[in-house]
Design a protein around this motif. Structure first.
Motif, PDB file in Angstrom:
ATOM      1  N   SER A 119      37.035  -2.505   2.361  1.00 38.47           N
ATOM      2  CA  SER A 119      36.016  -3.239   3.109  1.00 38.47           C
ATOM      3  C   SER A 119      34.652  -3.044   2.467  1.00 38.47           C
ATOM      4  O   SER A 119      33.872  -3.994   2.342  1.00 38.47           O
ATOM      5  N   VAL A 120      34.351  -1.813   2.024  1.00 34.91           N
ATOM      6  CA  VAL A 120      33.066  -1.576   1.373  1.00 34.91           C
ATOM      7  C   VAL A 120      33.016  -2.306   0.039  1.00 34.91           C
ATOM      8  O   VAL A 120      31.995  -2.908  -0.337  1.00 34.91           O
ATOM      9  N   LEU A 135      34.744  -7.032   9.293  1.00 36.02           N
ATOM     10  CA  LEU A 135      36.008  -7.276   9.985  1.00 36.02           C
ATOM     11  C   LEU A 135      37.123  -6.392   9.408  1.00 36.02           C
ATOM     12  O   LEU A 135      37.934  -5.826  10.143  1.00 36.02           O
ATOM     13  N   LEU A 136      37.121  -6.260   8.073  1.00 36.94           N
ATOM     14  CA  LEU A 136      38.133  -5.403   7.437  1.00 36.94           C
ATOM     15  C   LEU A 136      37.958  -3.958   7.887  1.00 36.94           C
ATOM     16  O   LEU A 136      38.930  -3.258   8.200  1.00 36.94           O
ATOM     17  N   GLY A 137      36.700  -3.530   7.934  1.00 36.47           N
ATOM     18  CA  GLY A 137      36.431  -2.172   8.382  1.00 36.47           C
ATOM     19  C   GLY A 137      36.925  -1.963   9.805  1.00 36.47           C
ATOM     20  O   GLY A 137      37.513  -0.930  10.139  1.00 36.47           O
ATOM     21  N   GLY A 181      23.393  -1.577  17.299  1.00 36.01           N
ATOM     22  CA  GLY A 181      21.948  -1.431  17.186  1.00 36.01           C
ATOM     23  C   GLY A 181      21.530  -1.086  15.772  1.00 36.01           C
ATOM     24  O   GLY A 181      20.594  -1.674  15.217  1.00 36.01           O
ATOM     25  N   ALA A 182      22.264  -0.171  15.151  1.00 34.96           N
ATOM     26  CA  ALA A 182      21.899   0.255  13.800  1.00 34.96           C
ATOM     27  C   ALA A 182      21.994  -0.924  12.833  1.00 34.96           C
ATOM     28  O   ALA A 182      21.110  -1.132  11.996  1.00 34.96           O
ATOM     29  N   GLY A 183      23.061  -1.717  12.972  1.00 37.26           N
ATOM     30  CA  GLY A 183      23.232  -2.857  12.074  1.00 37.26           C
ATOM     31  C   GLY A 183      22.109  -3.867  12.228  1.00 37.26           C
ATOM     32  O   GLY A 183      21.556  -4.353  11.234  1.00 37.26           O
ATOM     33  N   LEU A 184      21.759  -4.168  13.482  1.00 36.51           N
ATOM     34  CA  LEU A 184      20.677  -5.126  13.703  1.00 36.51           C
ATOM     35  C   LEU A 184      19.374  -4.601  13.112  1.00 36.51           C
ATOM     36  O   LEU A 184      18.616  -5.355  12.500  1.00 36.51           O
ATOM     37  N   LEU A 185      19.135  -3.298  13.294  1.00 33.30           N
ATOM     38  CA  LEU A 185      17.917  -2.709  12.730  1.00 33.30           C
ATOM     39  C   LEU A 185      17.908  -2.834  11.212  1.00 33.30           C
ATOM     40  O   LEU A 185      16.894  -3.191  10.611  1.00 33.30           O
ATOM     41  N   MET A 186      19.082  -2.536  10.590  1.00 31.01           N
ATOM     42  CA  MET A 186      19.149  -2.638   9.130  1.00 31.01           C
ATOM     43  C   MET A 186      18.847  -4.062   8.674  1.00 31.01           C
ATOM     44  O   MET A 186      18.053  -4.284   7.752  1.00 31.01           O
ATOM     45  N   VAL A 206      29.043  -6.494  12.652  1.00 29.60           N
ATOM     46  CA  VAL A 206      30.338  -7.132  12.874  1.00 29.60           C
ATOM     47  C   VAL A 206      31.401  -6.089  13.205  1.00 29.60           C
ATOM     48  O   VAL A 206      32.199  -6.249  14.140  1.00 29.60           O
ATOM     49  N   MET A 207      31.370  -4.988  12.455  1.00 32.04           N
ATOM     50  CA  MET A 207      32.335  -3.919  12.717  1.00 32.04           C
ATOM     51  C   MET A 207      32.131  -3.383  14.132  1.00 32.04           C
ATOM     52  O   MET A 207      33.077  -3.224  14.899  1.00 32.04           O
ATOM     53  N   GLY A 208      30.853  -3.124  14.489  1.00 33.11           N
ATOM     54  CA  GLY A 208      30.569  -2.597  15.816  1.00 33.11           C
ATOM     55  C   GLY A 208      30.993  -3.558  16.905  1.00 33.11           C
ATOM     56  O   GLY A 208      31.607  -3.153  17.904  1.00 33.11           O
ATOM     57  N   ALA A 209      30.717  -4.849  16.714  1.00 28.18           N
ATOM     58  CA  ALA A 209      31.050  -5.832  17.741  1.00 28.18           C
ATOM     59  C   ALA A 209      32.565  -5.930  17.914  1.00 28.18           C
ATOM     60  O   ALA A 209      33.085  -5.892  19.042  1.00 28.18           O
TER      61      ALA A 209
END
Lengths: 139, 761
Positions: free
Chosen positions: A21-22, A40-42, A71-76, A123-126
């Motif tokens: 995934s990475v 999604l893969l992650g 939250g972290a993803g949106l911040l990034m 995406v992973m978090g969601a």
């Protein structure tokens, strides 16, 4: 689902899936891939765990809670737009930085990568938040 | 200037940490921020007062017409100095007022964010930017009113303020966008230059009505005034700051700012002046009927906001100068009186004036501040409030044949005189009251602030010449052209205004003495507050009704409704087309494609016919994988990859939840079967038609070619799909991931909602 085969395969596949995934995330700029598929893969790496054991086990193995990932993803993703402002350019304008590595290697880092990584994490978090939330009832 | 607007937000992030580290001193530390801003603004003041403007622009999203454009002129500077100056006092006062409160850090976050937003409102030179900051002040105000969130009254007051000002904010957005469309610019300074265009446009009345709605709700003008007294649930320093000195003046600021664009018409004159006059009288009258210190002050604030609005309605040089001076005077005395009310509440345990009295001996410093501020509010010399009131009277007298206007202003002056007596004299003089606590002098943090504010009022009253340049440049900014110099003086000679002042003072004294009797007068119990409740109830029952119909708790009906609606609406749009272009070209279909289609069709048949849910889910998975194969065959690997992973995750999800889904037996009656089958097949047919139609449309090849040609040179990426998503159209993607996050949180919240009954953790 109590399948020895699946459980064994899952243990092998999970790190592989995360690695892939990475990889997919990183190659996205030039080859098929990107943050969305990568994320999604992650998530599917943990989904495998959730199917073979249960969602609780998958949740425990996740180093960060899914809503923290959101939250972290949106911040990034949002933060990737800020360097452009420092340059006096519109918010989210891509910025590229050349960095020299040892052994005469050259690497180009850009805010696009940070943005895509943010997408990956969101995406992973969601996906995981939805999966854990819906899957937890039967335990 | 971007920096001074952002700085409060950055400090707000740090505030909780500072308050945890040193809870006793954090008020003083945080007050350094507004102090620094005051000094910075003061350093710019000579430039601005010389008639220049300071402009700073940073690109934000230029393709949307959105720039971080800031502009400092006389009007903006006046407001900005008021915001930051009173901000210093409110910030350190809060440290004493809320000393030891466990959410002190949270309070400062909202307060400092408000400070930044308010600065943004008065400095913004872009309509969208102005709107964003405008809404931020509403939101921070909501947080501050509802700060004591465990009390229902605080929650209701907060929600009411948010709903009223939020509704007005939406109207304002619509009005500003229309104005920007008509003048062709999103820049406020450009918009002002296009004033004639606006005034002659057939949509001018609509634009004016929408913008006035925004300004009137924010500045608590009749009939939207009712939210302000309820906002008094906020901690007192927040009330002093937001709901007296600054935020409620945002509407006044907007009217002043847009005067060159919208003002000068008969429609403007009558609407704004009349609204202001009604608000002025109603607010002052209602103030006298209250016994709670904060309520008296709140209603008198409404009255003053009415006066300011009325002056902008009149709209000449004298009125604008009077507006600028009265604005400063009111900020100083009303801020001081609110802080005094907070100190009294803090030390005596009540704000009820019928239980307070004779506090001057136990709280001497507070009493001095209250008296000085009260004299200013009553409009007596030598305070700046006197100068302000004289100017207001003179401005109203300059209107030919408008003797009623002058009479109304004088009447409001008398009522405010009496209210000043109630708020500033009554608690401190006369016989001792019966407060719940034994009153004693407030600590330094609580009396220094009001004393400083009231002292500034005295200083400016004695040396009004200091305000000449500020008033002239503010009036010039409102006029949109350089304004003649202003010469302020405490004593204007024996003229009609002075005579009227004497009359209002006499009438005010009489009202003050008779106010106990006034309070007993019966008043009708209906009013705009009732309309608000009725409207809110109406919305709630409407929502409940449509929820009962649309969200009946059966997933299959949700699906049915959504699909049928999509088919109906899209089908309607297609049916209106005269000819549906179909781009089917069956000539070069390959053998393996046919096989793939057959596999998909068979899986669909299995999914539909299978009695077992697990089999159906698996069959659907096969359909998805077949689609992915098609994507691969037609050169869309990115799409294929995503489709495969989405498909796998969907199947996993279905498998996980399958146990907990109710066992739904398939409909056996012919009626429902026919209904389901027709909805499903018409949806399939529609999508098929759409795909064929899309294939037939000649694509505007330019955009595709642009992306393909510029992907590598401009963005340095060879994967065009990814470059579009993460670079060219990155703002869209940012919006999409936000939607994804919100949707996930929504699922989580809904699930938790169901768990609440009988929840153990």
């Amino acid at each position: 689902m109590n399948s020895v085969l699946l459980a064994t395969a899952a243990r092998l596949f999970k790190p592989l899936l995360l690695l892939v995934s990475v990889f997919v995330l990183l190659r996205g700029h030039d080859e098929p891939g990107g943050g969305f598929v990568g994320g999604l893969l992650g998530a599917s790496a943990y989904a495998l765990d959730a199917v073979t054991r249960n969602t609780g086990s998958a949740r425990r193995k996740l180093p960060l809670a899914p809503h923290v990932l959101l939250g972290a993803g949106l911040l990034m993703a949002a933060a990737s737009g800020l360097p452009a402002l420092l340059q006096g350019e519109p918010f989210l304008t891509a910025q590229r930085y050349e960095a020299a590595l040892p052994f005469a290697l050259q690497i180009t880092l850009s805010t696009v990568l940070l943005f895509d990584a943010g997408v990956y994490v969101v995406v992973m978090g969601a996906a995981l938040l939805i999966m854990f939330t819906l899957g937890e009832e039967q335990i | 200037m971007l920096t001074i607007t952002i700085a409060p937000f950055l400090v707000a992030i740090l505030a909780p940490a500072i308050c945890r580290f040193t809870p006793r001193a954090c008020g003083w530390i945080l007050a350094l921020l507004p102090l620094g801003l005051v000094l910075y603004l003061a350093s710019l003041a000579p430039t601005v007062w010389n008639g220049q403007t300071v402009v700073a622009t940073t690109s934000w999203a230029p393709s949307l017409g959105l720039d971080l454009a800031f502009r400092l002129d006389g009007l903006g500077l006046l407001f900005a100095l008021l915001i930051t100056g009173i901000g210093v006092i409110v910030v350190f006062y809060s440290g004493g007022y809320l000393a030891g409160h466990r959410h002190l850090g949270r309070y400062y976050v909202a307060l400092l964010m408000f400070l930044g937003s308010m600065l943004g409102v008065v400095l913004a030179d872009n309509v969208i930017l102005l709107f964003v900051f405008w809404e931020l002040t509403s939101i921070t105000s909501y947080l501050l009113i509802g700060f004591d969130h465990e009390r229902e009254a605080a929650r209701n007051g907060a929600l009411q303020a948010l709903l009223v000002t939020g509704t007005g904010g939406l109207a304002l957005l619509a009005g500003l966008l229309m104005a920007a469309q008509i003048t062709g610019t999103y820049q406020i300074s450009g918009l002002l230059a296009g004033g004639d265009l606006l005034r002659d446009h057939p949509l001018y009345p609509a634009v004016l009505a929408l913008i006035l709605l925004g300004a009137f709700t924010k500045s608590a003008q009749f009939p939207f005034h009712f939210w302000l007294p309820n906002a008094m649930e906020a901690p007192t320093p927040a009330s002093a700051y937001l709901h007296a000195a600054t935020m409620v003046k945002a509407g006044v600021y907007l009217l002043a700012r847009l005067t060159p664009a919208l003002g000068g018409t008969d429609l403007w004159w009558w609407t704004v002046t009349l609204t202001g006059a009604v608000t002025m009288l109603a607010g002052a009258w209602l103030a006298l009927r209250k016994t709670d210190l904060k309520q008296i002050l709140a209603y008198s604030t409404i009255s003053v906001l009415g006066i300011l609005t009325l002056l902008l309605g009149i709209g000449d040089e004298a009125a604008w100068t009077a507006m600028a001076i009265y604005l400063v005077a009111h900020g100083l005395y009303k801020g001081a009186l609110f802080l005094v009310a907070g100190a009294v509440d803090h030390e005596a345990g009540t704000r009820d004036i019928t239980r307070l009295g004779g506090l001057r001996s136990s709280m001497p410093m507070t009493a001095i501040a209250a008296l000085a501020a009260g004299v200013s509010m009553a409009g007596l010399p030598p305070m700046v409030g006197f100068i302000g009131k004289e100017l207001v009277l003179e401005a109203s007298m300059r209107q030919q044949g408008m003797i009623t206007l002058t009479a109304a202003v004088a009447a409001a002056g008398a009522l405010l005189f009496a209210a000043a007596g109630l708020a500033a004299v009554r608690p401190f003089f006369g016989a001792a009251g019966s407060p719940p606590k034994d009153p004693h002098e407030a600590p330094l943090t609580l009396w220094l602030g009001p004393l400083l504010l009231a002292g500034s009022g005295l200083l400016l009253g004695l040396a009004p010449g200091w305000m000449n340049a500020a008033a002239a440049s503010a009036a010039g900014a409102i006029a949109g052209s350089p304004s003649p110099p202003v010469k302020l003086a405490l004593f204007h000679g024996f003229n009609t205004a002075l005579l009227l002042s004497l009359l209002t003072a006499a009438a005010g004294t009489a009202l003050y003495l008779g106010c106990a009797r006034l309070r007993k007068l019966a008043m009708p119990q209906w009013g705009p507050a009732g309309w608000y409740d009725a409207a809110l109830d109406g919305v709630m029952s409407l929502a409940a009704a449509q929820t009962r119909i649309l969200q009946n708790g059966y997933l299959r009906y949700y699906l049915l409704t959504m699909i049928a609606a999509t088919v109906g609406l899209t089908g309607y749009a297609i049916a209106r087309l005269t000819a549906l272009p179909l781009g089917a070209n069956l000539g070069d279909v390959q053998f393996h494609e046919v096989v793939l289609v057959i596999v998909i069709l068979v899986s669909v048949a299995v999914a539909v016919r299978s009695p077992s849910s697990v089999t159906a889910v698996a069959a659907l998975g096969v359909v998805g994988l077949g689609m992915a194969l098609i994507f691969v065959l037609f050169g869309a690997p990115d799409l294929a990859m995503t489709q495969v992973v989405v498909d796998i995750l969907t199947v996993v999800l279905l498998v996980l939840v399958l146990h907990s889904l109710p066992q739904v037996s398939r409909p056996t009656k012919p009626g429902p079967r026919f209904r389901d089958a027709s909805v499903a097949s018409s949806a399939g047919l529609l999508i098929g038609l759409l795909v064929l139609g899309t294939a037939a449309i000649e694509h505007p090849a330019d955009s595709a070619r642009y992306f393909i040609e510029n992907s590598l040179p401009l963005a340095g990426g060879r994967n065009v799909v990814n470059v579009i998503l993460a670079d060219f159209r990155v703002l869209d993607t940012l919006g999409e991931v936000t939607v994804i996050a919100v949707a996930a949180v929504g699922v989580f919240a809904l699930r938790r909602l169901r768990e609440r009954p009988g929840e153990k953790s």
